[in-house]
Motif scaffolding. Structure first.
Motif, short mmCIF file in Angstrom:
data_model
loop_
_atom_site.label_atom_id
_atom_site.label_comp_id
_atom_site.label_asym_id
_atom_site.label_seq_id
_atom_site.Cartn_x
_atom_site.Cartn_y
_atom_site.Cartn_z
N ARG A 114 -5.01 -2.45 1.40
CA ARG A 114 -3.69 -2.78 1.98
C ARG A 114 -3.99 -4.04 2.57
O ARG A 114 -3.05 -4.69 2.82
CB ARG A 114 -3.16 -1.64 2.74
CG ARG A 114 -1.73 -1.92 3.02
CD ARG A 114 -1.24 -0.70 3.52
NE ARG A 114 -2.00 -0.36 4.73
CZ ARG A 114 -1.63 0.70 5.58
NH1 ARG A 114 -0.89 1.66 5.19
NH2 ARG A 114 -2.30 0.73 6.72
N HIS B 278 -1.83 -1.35 -5.72
CA HIS B 278 -3.08 -1.09 -5.93
C HIS B 278 -3.79 -2.03 -7.18
O HIS B 278 -4.59 -2.91 -7.02
CB HIS B 278 -3.71 0.15 -6.16
CG HIS B 278 -5.18 0.61 -6.14
ND1 HIS B 278 -5.30 1.72 -5.40
CD2 HIS B 278 -6.25 0.15 -6.51
CE1 HIS B 278 -6.88 1.78 -5.45
NE2 HIS B 278 -7.39 1.02 -6.13
N GLN C 123 -7.50 2.86 0.28
CA GLN C 123 -6.33 2.35 0.33
C GLN C 123 -5.91 1.38 1.44
O GLN C 123 -5.46 0.38 1.21
CB GLN C 123 -5.08 3.33 0.02
CG GLN C 123 -5.19 3.94 -1.30
CD GLN C 123 -4.31 5.44 -1.25
OE1 GLN C 123 -4.06 5.92 -0.26
NE2 GLN C 123 -3.69 5.60 -2.34
N PHE D 252 1.01 2.04 -0.20
CA PHE D 252 -0.09 1.29 -1.03
C PHE D 252 0.02 2.11 -2.35
O PHE D 252 -1.01 2.94 -2.38
CB PHE D 252 -1.48 1.02 -0.48
CG PHE D 252 -2.22 0.16 -0.98
CD1 PHE D 252 -1.95 -1.23 -0.96
CD2 PHE D 252 -3.19 0.34 -1.99
CE1 PHE D 252 -2.71 -2.26 -1.60
CE2 PHE D 252 -4.13 -0.42 -2.53
CZ PHE D 252 -3.60 -1.78 -2.33
N LYS E 1 -8.47 7.39 0.99
CA LYS E 1 -7.46 6.75 1.92
C LYS E 1 -7.89 5.51 2.72
O LYS E 1 -7.31 4.58 2.93
CB LYS E 1 -7.04 7.95 3.17
CG LYS E 1 -5.95 8.96 2.88
CD LYS E 1 -6.05 10.06 3.91
CE LYS E 1 -4.92 11.02 3.61
NZ LYS E 1 -4.72 12.04 4.62
#
Length: 213
Positions: free
Chosen positions: A19, A118, A15, A113, A12
């Motif tokens: 992001r 990605h 990500q 995301f 997480k």
């Protein structure tokens, strides 16, 4: 089988960090070549394919990478499983496409995301997520006539994608921004690249080659 050694909080964090570099305003004004990205699996191996087509739907180049899977399937973390395949396939391409269609979600994702975001951020390339099923968000189903769509909403009624009908009397697909495109452009590009089938041609062809031995 789910790998219990995977630290979801770490994923997480990755990500969320990536992001910060996500661009959701349009940077695509015209395009000549489109890449379709898909990954298929058989047993403990995967095959990632990028097919490049021109505006007349001629296949210009195909790049494929086959190797052992080193990441489990975990909903919401598909990028960590598929992006390594697609990055390798992209690097092998002699002709780099102007935009990539990805079989998966863009910002229509619990953390905003998905795999299309990605891949787009890592490649610094315009990308669009085009998924056959909904992962996240809510929407009404539009009339089943090509070109009709309704918005897909996330938290606080934020628009995160479109429930788009690409072929008359067929179930819609779910389109969302990946990187460097806005939603209007994403819908336009998907429709321009969908001809006789429900799935856009670049993705349909990529899927066919990813399933081939």
């Amino acid at each position: 089988m789910r790998n219990t050694s995977v630290n979801l909080e770490t994923l997480k964090s990755i990500q969320e960090e990536l992001r910060k570099h996500l661009i959701t305003v349009n940077a695509l004004h015209d395009y000549e070549f489109v890449g379709g990205c898909d990954v298929s699996y058989k047993s403990d191996h995967g095959k990632g394919v990028i097919v490049v087509i021109d505006r007349k739907f001629n296949v210009v180049e195909i790049s494929a990478v086959s190797k052992k899977i080193d990441f489990p399937y975990i909903p919401g973390f598909l990028a960590f499983r598929e992006v390594p395949f697609l990055m390798e396939a992209y690097e092998k391409l002699k002709l780099k496409p102007d935009i990539l269609l990805v079989d998966g979600q863009g910002i229509a994702h619990p953390r905003g995301f998905g795999v299309a975001c990605h891949l787009g951020v890592l490649l610094n390339k315009p990308t669009i997520g085009a998924a056959k099923s909904k992962l996240y968000g809510r929407c009404e189903v539009p009339p089943l006539k090509r070109g009709f769509y309704t918005y897909l909403f996330g938290e606080e009624d934020k628009v995160i994608g479109a429930c788009l009908v690409t072929k008359d009397r067929c179930k819609p697909i779910y389109v969302s921004q990946g990187h460097m495109v806005d939603l209007e452009t994403a819908v336009k590009v998907v429709l321009e690249n969908t001809v006789h089938y429900r799935i856009p041609e670049p993705l349909r062809i990529a899927h066919k080659y990813s399933k081939a031995e």
